[in-house]
Write a protein that holds these residues in place. Structure first.
Motif, PDB file in Angstrom:
ATOM      1  N   MET A 140      11.018 -18.634  28.052  1.00  0.00           N
ATOM      2  CA  MET A 140      12.135 -18.097  27.319  1.00  0.00           C
ATOM      3  C   MET A 140      12.062 -17.860  26.098  1.00  0.00           C
ATOM      4  SD  MET A 140      15.353 -17.411  28.215  1.00  0.00           S
ATOM      5  CE  MET A 140      15.663 -18.360  29.666  1.00  0.00           C
ATOM      6  N   LYS A 141      12.161 -16.757  25.273  1.00  0.00           N
ATOM      7  CA  LYS A 141      12.283 -16.779  23.920  1.00  0.00           C
ATOM      8  C   LYS A 141      13.702 -16.143  23.351  1.00  0.00           C
ATOM      9  CE  LYS A 141       7.455 -15.472  23.385  1.00  0.00           C
ATOM     10  NZ  LYS A 141       7.091 -16.742  22.517  1.00  0.00           N
ATOM     11  N   HIS A 142      14.469 -16.864  22.442  1.00  0.00           N
ATOM     12  CA  HIS A 142      15.554 -16.421  22.019  1.00  0.00           C
ATOM     13  C   HIS A 142      15.599 -16.157  20.485  1.00  0.00           C
ATOM     14  CE1 HIS A 142      19.561 -17.075  20.078  1.00  0.00           C
ATOM     15  NE2 HIS A 142      19.910 -16.621  21.015  1.00  0.00           N
ATOM     16  N   ALA A 143      16.373 -15.272  20.038  1.00  0.00           N
ATOM     17  CA  ALA A 143      16.448 -14.791  18.554  1.00  0.00           C
ATOM     18  C   ALA A 143      17.780 -14.338  18.368  1.00  0.00           C
ATOM     19  CB  ALA A 143      15.346 -13.802  18.294  1.00  0.00           C
ATOM     20  N   ASP A 144      18.048 -14.554  16.954  1.00  0.00           N
ATOM     21  CA  ASP A 144      19.471 -13.824  16.664  1.00  0.00           C
ATOM     22  C   ASP A 144      19.524 -12.404  16.952  1.00  0.00           C
ATOM     23  OD1 ASP A 144      20.411 -16.451  15.937  1.00  0.00           O
ATOM     24  OD2 ASP A 144      19.750 -16.273  13.796  1.00  0.00           O
ATOM     25  N   VAL A 145      18.149 -11.760  16.631  1.00  0.00           N
ATOM     26  CA  VAL A 145      18.006 -10.258  16.501  1.00  0.00           C
ATOM     27  C   VAL A 145      16.781  -9.975  17.142  1.00  0.00           C
ATOM     28  CG1 VAL A 145      17.899  -8.144  15.307  1.00  0.00           C
ATOM     29  CG2 VAL A 145      19.560 -10.062  14.486  1.00  0.00           C
ATOM     30  N   ILE A 146      16.902  -9.332  18.436  1.00  0.00           N
ATOM     31  CA  ILE A 146      15.684  -8.938  18.808  1.00  0.00           C
ATOM     32  C   ILE A 146      15.596  -7.414  18.851  1.00  0.00           C
ATOM     33  CG2 ILE A 146      14.399  -8.234  20.947  1.00  0.00           C
ATOM     34  CD1 ILE A 146      15.373 -11.019  22.068  1.00  0.00           C
ATOM     35  N   VAL A 147      14.141  -6.964  18.031  1.00  0.00           N
ATOM     36  CA  VAL A 147      14.043  -5.363  17.955  1.00  0.00           C
ATOM     37  C   VAL A 147      13.071  -5.025  18.976  1.00  0.00           C
ATOM     38  CG1 VAL A 147      13.298  -3.807  16.145  1.00  0.00           C
ATOM     39  CG2 VAL A 147      14.797  -5.594  15.557  1.00  0.00           C
ATOM     40  N   VAL A 148      13.197  -3.971  19.698  1.00  0.00           N
ATOM     41  CA  VAL A 148      12.233  -3.272  20.438  1.00  0.00           C
ATOM     42  C   VAL A 148      11.528  -2.221  19.969  1.00  0.00           C
ATOM     43  CG1 VAL A 148      11.771  -2.454  22.649  1.00  0.00           C
ATOM     44  CG2 VAL A 148      13.427  -4.397  22.585  1.00  0.00           C
ATOM     45  N   GLY A 149      10.614  -2.245  19.558  1.00  0.00           N
ATOM     46  CA  GLY A 149       9.603  -1.118  19.059  1.00  0.00           C
ATOM     47  C   GLY A 149       9.177  -1.327  17.684  1.00  0.00           C
ATOM     48  N   ALA A 150       7.920  -1.649  17.273  1.00  0.00           N
ATOM     49  CA  ALA A 150       7.512  -1.821  15.940  1.00  0.00           C
ATOM     50  C   ALA A 150       7.088  -0.555  15.211  1.00  0.00           C
ATOM     51  CB  ALA A 150       6.570  -2.913  15.971  1.00  0.00           C
ATOM     52  N   GLY A 151       7.665   0.445  15.530  1.00  0.00           N
ATOM     53  CA  GLY A 151       7.383   1.805  14.472  1.00  0.00           C
ATOM     54  C   GLY A 151       8.075   1.467  13.143  1.00  0.00           C
ATOM     55  N   PRO A 152       8.138   2.556  12.212  1.00  0.00           N
ATOM     56  CA  PRO A 152       8.781   2.241  10.897  1.00  0.00           C
ATOM     57  C   PRO A 152      10.288   1.970  11.080  1.00  0.00           C
ATOM     58  CG  PRO A 152       7.670   4.268  11.178  1.00  0.00           C
ATOM     59  CD  PRO A 152       7.360   3.984  12.571  1.00  0.00           C
ATOM     60  N   ALA A 153      10.990   2.439  12.290  1.00  0.00           N
ATOM     61  CA  ALA A 153      12.461   2.198  12.282  1.00  0.00           C
ATOM     62  C   ALA A 153      12.400   0.822  12.655  1.00  0.00           C
ATOM     63  CB  ALA A 153      13.193   3.078  13.364  1.00  0.00           C
ATOM     64  N   GLY A 154      11.741   0.153  13.520  1.00  0.00           N
ATOM     65  CA  GLY A 154      11.788  -1.225  13.893  1.00  0.00           C
ATOM     66  C   GLY A 154      11.250  -2.007  12.978  1.00  0.00           C
ATOM     67  N   ILE A 155      10.336  -1.812  12.307  1.00  0.00           N
ATOM     68  CA  ILE A 155       9.788  -2.562  11.186  1.00  0.00           C
ATOM     69  C   ILE A 155      10.842  -2.856  10.086  1.00  0.00           C
ATOM     70  CG2 ILE A 155       8.345  -2.638   9.215  1.00  0.00           C
ATOM     71  CD1 ILE A 155       6.166  -1.255  11.009  1.00  0.00           C
ATOM     72  N   ALA A 156      11.494  -1.501   9.524  1.00  0.00           N
ATOM     73  CA  ALA A 156      12.502  -1.446   8.728  1.00  0.00           C
ATOM     74  C   ALA A 156      13.830  -2.499   9.219  1.00  0.00           C
ATOM     75  CB  ALA A 156      13.082  -0.461   8.380  1.00  0.00           C
ATOM     76  N   ALA A 157      14.193  -2.466  10.487  1.00  0.00           N
ATOM     77  CA  ALA A 157      15.417  -3.205  10.953  1.00  0.00           C
ATOM     78  C   ALA A 157      14.992  -4.750  10.903  1.00  0.00           C
ATOM     79  CB  ALA A 157      15.689  -2.770  12.552  1.00  0.00           C
ATOM     80  N   ALA A 158      13.826  -4.831  11.390  1.00  0.00           N
ATOM     81  CA  ALA A 158      13.548  -6.568  11.529  1.00  0.00           C
ATOM     82  C   ALA A 158      13.320  -7.037  10.310  1.00  0.00           C
ATOM     83  CB  ALA A 158      11.931  -6.472  12.502  1.00  0.00           C
ATOM     84  N   THR A 159      13.003  -6.361   9.150  1.00  0.00           N
ATOM     85  CA  THR A 159      12.619  -6.989   7.788  1.00  0.00           C
ATOM     86  C   THR A 159      14.005  -7.110   7.126  1.00  0.00           C
ATOM     87  OG1 THR A 159      10.665  -5.581   7.527  1.00  0.00           O
ATOM     88  CG2 THR A 159      11.798  -6.447   5.619  1.00  0.00           C
ATOM     89  N   ALA A 160      14.761  -6.072   7.365  1.00  0.00           N
ATOM     90  CA  ALA A 160      16.328  -6.130   6.641  1.00  0.00           C
ATOM     91  C   ALA A 160      17.178  -7.452   7.633  1.00  0.00           C
ATOM     92  CB  ALA A 160      17.051  -4.717   6.986  1.00  0.00           C
TER      93      ALA A 160
END
Length: 437
Positions: free
Chosen positions: A1-21
């Motif tokens: 089990m892994k838990h996070a406040d925010v999970i981002v699916v997809g580490a392309g440019p949009a996912g990278i920008a979302a995860a970073t912010a």
């Protein structure tokens, strides 16, 4: 089990920008992607530029984005593919580790979908020959070390990706015979003039064209067949047409793709509303499902800048921050995407490309003749198994939508082929099992 406040699916440019912010504003963030590292299709293996001496140098946008991701504190779970959403705020992903196949349950408070897009393939006689590649697929292979030096390549289909792929192949010493773009000059002219409002895109286009200044760029032209060498069975030439005349273009490789289609399968599984084939979002990238956001090409094909801006908006809003300062830029990029869609709309002649014996569903060897007798996507699946192979309709689905106007009616788990062991839960937190032969 892994838990996070925010999970981002997809580490392309949009996912990278979302995860970073999101991570920079104090949220625990897990970024999940099935590739070995972050970057997605556009930054797979890094986007490389070349100086005058022919030395590779990294793309500054990619470098900035990846450095920002690392410094943000977000966690990257690479090599894992989300295949199910079994319950509220819960996903399941599968990946290969040194100990075998691992299935993990992912729980989130906020979810950001940044699942990107894929190439649209349209079948024509010979499209399954050795030597025929997807345009983006060949580019990805070259970034991974596939040799094209000295090879004569035809790049054909539709969309701005063709020019980018041709320039990239040229930098790796391929000989680009021609670029055949199915859109007409009259379609492209308004789009080209609108680019004056986007100086960075103008400069990018100029740089691509300067790299390919000796390469013919033929608008209103498209492939109608790929011809094999009778002795080897490999690609020998491509038959192209502009509707008035037809000619043979000798080549070793054909890089072909007809623009892009969004990856909306996970969004559909989560019951997010779709609108004209894309995930519907508001100005804060919220979908119709509470606490689920979407950014990048699943919401509309608009390019790198749009993906970065939308990813940042989704990341900020998911972290409880305001993104109002980005809304005007996002709107401008969405307008660009609408112009892009109009400029590269597919011509009706492309629906007539397959011969009766042309394979449309490559996974199940279903021909155009088999499908022409069917009334719908569901009927085709039931009677021919079209769309039921390993790609789960990701290739033949968009093709049959163009050819017959069919639209898949439902998305069911698993989203990707997984071993039966993935559903055999050995532990309440996660399952580790071996692939069943």
């Amino acid at each position: 089990m892994k838990h996070a406040d925010v999970i981002v699916v997809g580490a392309g440019p949009a996912g990278i920008a979302a995860a970073t912010a999101a991570a920079r504003h104090g949220r625990s963030v897990l970024l999940v992607d099935d590739n070995p590292g972050a970057g997605g299709q556009i930054w797979r293996g890094g986007i490389e530029n070349f100086d005058k001496a022919g030395e590779k140098r990294d793309d500054p946008a990619k470098t900035k984005a990846l450095k920002g991701l690392v410094s943000s504190g977000a966690t990257l779970l690479s090599g894992f593919r989300v295949f199910d959403a079994p319950g509220p705020s819960e996903l399941r992903a599968i990946g290969e580790t040194s100990e075998g196949t691992e299935v993990v349950t992912l729980r989130y408070d906020r979810l950001i979908l940044a699942t990107g897009a894929r190439e649209r393939f349209l079948p024509f006689p010979g499209w399954t020959l050795p030597g025929v590649f997807g345009a983006g697929g060949l580019q990805a292979l070259v970034k991974g070390g596939f040799a094209v030096e000295g090879k004569r390549v035809v790049v054909a289909g539709s969309g701005p990706l063709l020019l980018a792929v041709a320039a990239h192949l040229h930098e790796y010493k391929a000989s680009i015979a021609c670029i055949a773009e199915q859109a007409t000059t009259s379609q492209l002219a308004p789009f080209a003039s609108s680019l004056l409002s986007y100086p960075s895109k103008v400069w990018q286009g100029i740089s691509y064209r300067a790299t390919l200044y000796k390469t013919p760029y033929r608008t209103g032209s498209w492939p109608i067949s790929a011809m094999p060498n009778e002795a080897t069975g490999l690609l020998k030439s491509v038959q192209l047409t502009n509707g008035n005349k037809t000619w043979q273009e000798p080549c070793d490789m054909l890089a072909c793709g007809f623009h892009l289609v969004p990856n909306t399968e996970l969004a559909s599984l989560l019951n997010c509303k779709l609108q004209v084939g894309f995930v519907a979002v508001d100005e804060q990238q919220r979908t119709s499902v509470e606490n689920v956001y979407c950014a990048g090409e699943p919401t509309g094909i608009a390019g790198l800048d749009a993906a970065l801006i939308q990813g940042e908006i989704a990341g900020l809003v998911s972290a409880g921050q305001s993104a109002s300062h980005l809304h005007s830029r996002n709107l401008a990029e969405r307008r660009f995407g609408a112009r892009l869609e109009a400029a590269f709309r597919l011509r009706p002649e492309l629906r007539l490309l397959p011969a009766l014996e042309t394979i449309v569903c490559r996974c199940e060897d279903v021909t155009y003749e088999d499908l022409a007798a069917r009334s719908s996507w569901t009927d085709a699946k039931l009677q021919t198994r079209c769309g039921m192979g390993p790609c789960q309709g990701r290739i033949c689905g968009p093709a049959t939508q163009t050819l017959f106007g069919w639209t898949p009616k439902s998305v069911r788990p698993p989203l990707f082929p997984v071993p039966v062991s993935a559903f055999c839960v050995h532990d309440s937190q996660q399952t580790v099992s071996e692939e069943i032969a």
